[in-house]
Write an enzyme that holds these catalytic residues in place. Structure first.
Site, PDB file in Angstrom:
ATOM      1  N   CYS D 112       7.298  -7.796  -1.744  1.00  0.00           N
ATOM      2  CA  CYS D 112       6.572  -8.952  -2.256  1.00  0.00           C
ATOM      3  C   CYS D 112       5.451  -9.213  -1.261  1.00  0.00           C
ATOM      4  O   CYS D 112       5.708  -9.716  -0.167  1.00  0.00           O
ATOM      5  CB  CYS D 112       7.493 -10.160  -2.378  1.00  0.00           C
ATOM      6  SG  CYS D 112       6.598 -11.673  -2.771  1.00  0.00           S
ATOM      7  N   CYS D 115       4.683 -13.278  -0.830  1.00  0.00           N
ATOM      8  CA  CYS D 115       5.663 -14.123  -0.136  1.00  0.00           C
ATOM      9  C   CYS D 115       6.878 -13.244   0.177  1.00  0.00           C
ATOM     10  O   CYS D 115       6.730 -12.314   0.960  1.00  0.00           O
ATOM     11  CB  CYS D 115       5.995 -15.382  -0.923  1.00  0.00           C
ATOM     12  SG  CYS D 115       6.299 -15.208  -2.692  1.00  0.00           S
ATOM     13  N   SER D 116       8.020 -13.509  -0.416  1.00  0.00           N
ATOM     14  CA  SER D 116       9.208 -12.705  -0.091  1.00  0.00           C
ATOM     15  C   SER D 116      10.175 -12.688  -1.256  1.00  0.00           C
ATOM     16  O   SER D 116      11.391 -12.765  -1.064  1.00  0.00           O
ATOM     17  CB  SER D 116       9.911 -13.272   1.141  1.00  0.00           C
ATOM     18  OG  SER D 116       9.005 -13.442   2.183  1.00  0.00           O
ATOM     19  N   CYS D 117       9.646 -12.585  -2.481  1.00  0.00           N
ATOM     20  CA  CYS D 117      10.511 -12.614  -3.657  1.00  0.00           C
ATOM     21  C   CYS D 117      11.536 -11.485  -3.576  1.00  0.00           C
ATOM     22  O   CYS D 117      11.209 -10.374  -3.162  1.00  0.00           O
ATOM     23  CB  CYS D 117       9.663 -12.491  -4.920  1.00  0.00           C
ATOM     24  SG  CYS D 117       8.548 -13.891  -5.122  1.00  0.00           S
TER      25      CYS D 117
END
Lengths: 211, 225, 225, 211
Positions: D112, D115-117
């Site tokens: 991601c 962000c950090s999905c």
């Protein structure tokens, strides 16, 4: 990863210096002197050169002359490098100068988005704000918002032209001569041309009466 | 995306601090950092494009937290190691380094004014005429990437990639940073000022559609449209 | 350029640290930061797109120096103030704040498992059929900018702007972050997976021309080619 | 400047919190409890949920089932959200699941960049490296270099397909079943499917003989 992003042990060389910046400079100076790479008295000379010998007064003289002498102005706009060289304004970070003139139609402002390129020979070293991330990131996209923060109100009719110093050309903004300066000498005129006027983030102002 | 330094147009940086100016050197060590960088540069082991690239290659965490002269210092340290003039061990313990004889190009105080006042022209002769005339429409190349070196130095900002603009000036032929930064030769090219309409660059983020942005672009950054 | 978080393709970040894994929460405060964020989110004053945008809007200096959960915390504090739930003065001196009755939607321990286990679907009905079929060639919009709000939230990364790709999947119609992040409504749109050739995205920086990158793109991010 | 970048006094609200992160959390918790916005025992429940109740074992069971049962596999690839729901794997950050299968031709890897999905319901919370700038910036441009750092050597014939989680869809990589696993039970198979295999940064490995 590019080869520039690879560091043995995962740490770039600079991380081996002490954490405090003042100590970091001292460590590096000590090392380079020991290694025979630096003569410390040359450092004093360099610092003195930029603290005392070059500064925005150079640029102000160039602008004042262009206000007073139409043929100088014409020469400056055609070949600024040659024209300012004839005044002795030559050197590092001023090898290729272009003068851009404000008019009732166009206001010019200079930025270097990629680093902090600046005409050292005419304006001295750049102020901290010129080198800030906020100035670099915002000026190219929202020059009017930046100008408003600097208190610059443009004429309704003026377009903004932002110059991003992406090569070795250095830009000098030539502001418009304000009303009320008729009869002033070159020296008096240079006195109202502040550094920021030649970056494009200020306009020349007459001293308040009585000052 | 190139690197963290390529921030033109980025949102989030807030108000511009310290607009009132201040002293030339706000701290004594600022003057020292500048002077060290210029004096070390005078040794001739690297050129200005390598210096810039060294600053750009600072890890983003360092680039964002360092003040201006801290970036200079860090980039100088990295250059010194990369060019074999000092070691990481010596950086952490300078006193351990043996005292060496002076480098043959060491900058002496008597030469400072001459060296700083002379400058270095970047104009070079090239064979062939400039490809674009004043007023010509051009498009910048689609990728900000340096075509010679992966992750290499370039002076085409990301915000201006693949955009249509107009030639408004030519500065002669100059040293190409994309090549010179990597020791691949000066490879001079014609250098132009290219003017873009604000909306071409910023689309919906355009502040005022009457405004324009001008950047200096080397001929290989441009194609005719 | 959008903001500092939009870092796909950036050079300079070096090797990936800590690849061997580690505990779920490396520090006790990590667990607390996560839990605080989820519990405050359950109050219903903002949605996930507003949370993301709050993290993205951290000043670049903070975004780069903060660890992951520090970003969460900072973004949470900013959201709480923006939505009028706390003041800056209270953040600096929590003890000064008067004790208040419980918010009517306060998350109680008995409901945690249900709330976390239920999730929130982002699929929404839309009128009209999807514009693009599987296999269709599309181009992403030329600017990463949010067309509704200057400097606003978007999920089109800068590296993928103005690039040609192929539709390889459709996930139904879902809430549009560009609108939802700004309280402008859910404005659902068809959501597609779009596949790009590596060279289309990276040009001279392409690692391997056989490789591809896929991203999820809302219909308004795309035009037919 | 966007309105989100304007802060009265030049300081964003979060800068009013204490500098130490652990104290920062404590201050915020104290404040939110006083304001009636947080029940501290709910925080314990949330932490316990992600520390102990969801984790990569969920995803490993899904993958193991797909190796053993062709109709489950077919269902997973067609409608992963529905298929994993039927096993009870539902919730936050797992509302829309897509399973992408490695083959001798294609290796999948998930990142991601914005962000950090991550598929919390199947893999638990993401590891620190998944959230790192280096993983986010590099994986999308140079997946093979990243894979090499993780010790993953692809088949000569395999292309890499990188999935950038830019919306609410969460991706589960279904690795290829390694040779030598014939006759293993679902539970045994799940034991060799480590978390990273389902992100795409590892391949399932048989336990060393004798272990």
């Amino acid at each position: 990863m590019s080869e520039f992003d690879r560091h043995p042990g995962g740490r770039p060389p600079h991380s081996h210096l002490p954490p405090d910046p003042a100590l970091r400079v001292m460590a590096l100076e000590t090392l380079l002197v020991r290694k025979g790479l630096i003569d410390p008295s040359a450092l004093d000379e360099i610092a003195d050169h930029y603290a005392n010998r070059v500064g925005p007064r150079n640029g102000a003289i160039v602008v004042a002359k262009s206000w007073l002498d139409p043929s100088f102005r014409e020469s400056l706009l055609r070949d600024a490098t040659g024209t300012v060289s004839s005044l002795g304004f030559t050197g590092r970070q001023g090898e290729h100068i272009v003068a851009v003139e404000n008019t009732p139609d166009i206001h010019n402002i200079v930025v270097c988005t990629l680093c902090s390129c600046y005409p050292w020979t005419l304006l001295g070293l750049p102020p901290a704000w010129y080198k800030s991330d906020a100035y670099r990131s915002r000026t190219i996209r929202e020059p009017r918002s930046v100008l408003a923060e600097f208190g610059v109100n443009l004429l309704q009719s003026q377009k903004v032209r932002v110059w991003d110093s992406t090569a070795e050309v250095r830009y000098l903004v030539v502001p418009m001569r304000p009303d009320g300066t008729e009869g002033m000498t070159e020296d008096q005129l240079a006195g109202i041309i502040a550094r920021d006027c030649m970056i494009g983030t200020a306009l020349p102002r007459l001293p308040e009466p009585g000052q | 995306m190139t690197r963290i330094h390529d921030m033109g147009g980025r949102f989030g940086d807030g108000a511009i601090a310290g607009r009132s100016g201040g002293r030339v050197f706000e701290e004594r060590w600022h003057a020292r950092a500048l002077a060290l960088t210029l004096a070390a540069g005078a040794l001739g082991h690297w050129n200005i494009d390598m210096s810039r690239h060294s600053r750009e290659c600072l890890p983003p965490k360092d680039y964002q937290r360092f003040s201006y002269y801290e970036k200079w210092l860090a980039a100088l340290a990295d250059l010194l190691v990369r060019h074999g003039l000092v070691t990481c061990g010596e950086l952490s313990d300078p006193e351990r380094s043996p005292a060496c004889p002076a480098h043959q190009k060491i900058l002496r105080p008597a030469h400072v004014a001459t060296v700083l006042g002379r400058g270095l022209t970047y104009t070079r002769p090239v064979s062939g005429a400039a490809k674009f005339a004043n007023g010509a429409m051009v498009r910048t190349r689609r990728h900000t990437a340096n075509p010679l070196v992966i992750g290499g130095h370039t002076r085409l900002p990301a915000y201006a990639c693949g955009r249509r603009g107009r030639i408004v000036g030519c500065h002669g032929a100059q040293v190409l940073p994309d090549s010179n930064a990597h020791g691949l030769g000066e490879a001079p090219e014609w250098l132009y000022s290219v003017e873009f309409a604000a909306a071409e660059l910023w689309g919906p983020d355009t502040e005022n559609p009457d405004d324009t942005m001008v950047l200096d672009a080397f001929e290989s950054y441009l194609e005719a449209v």
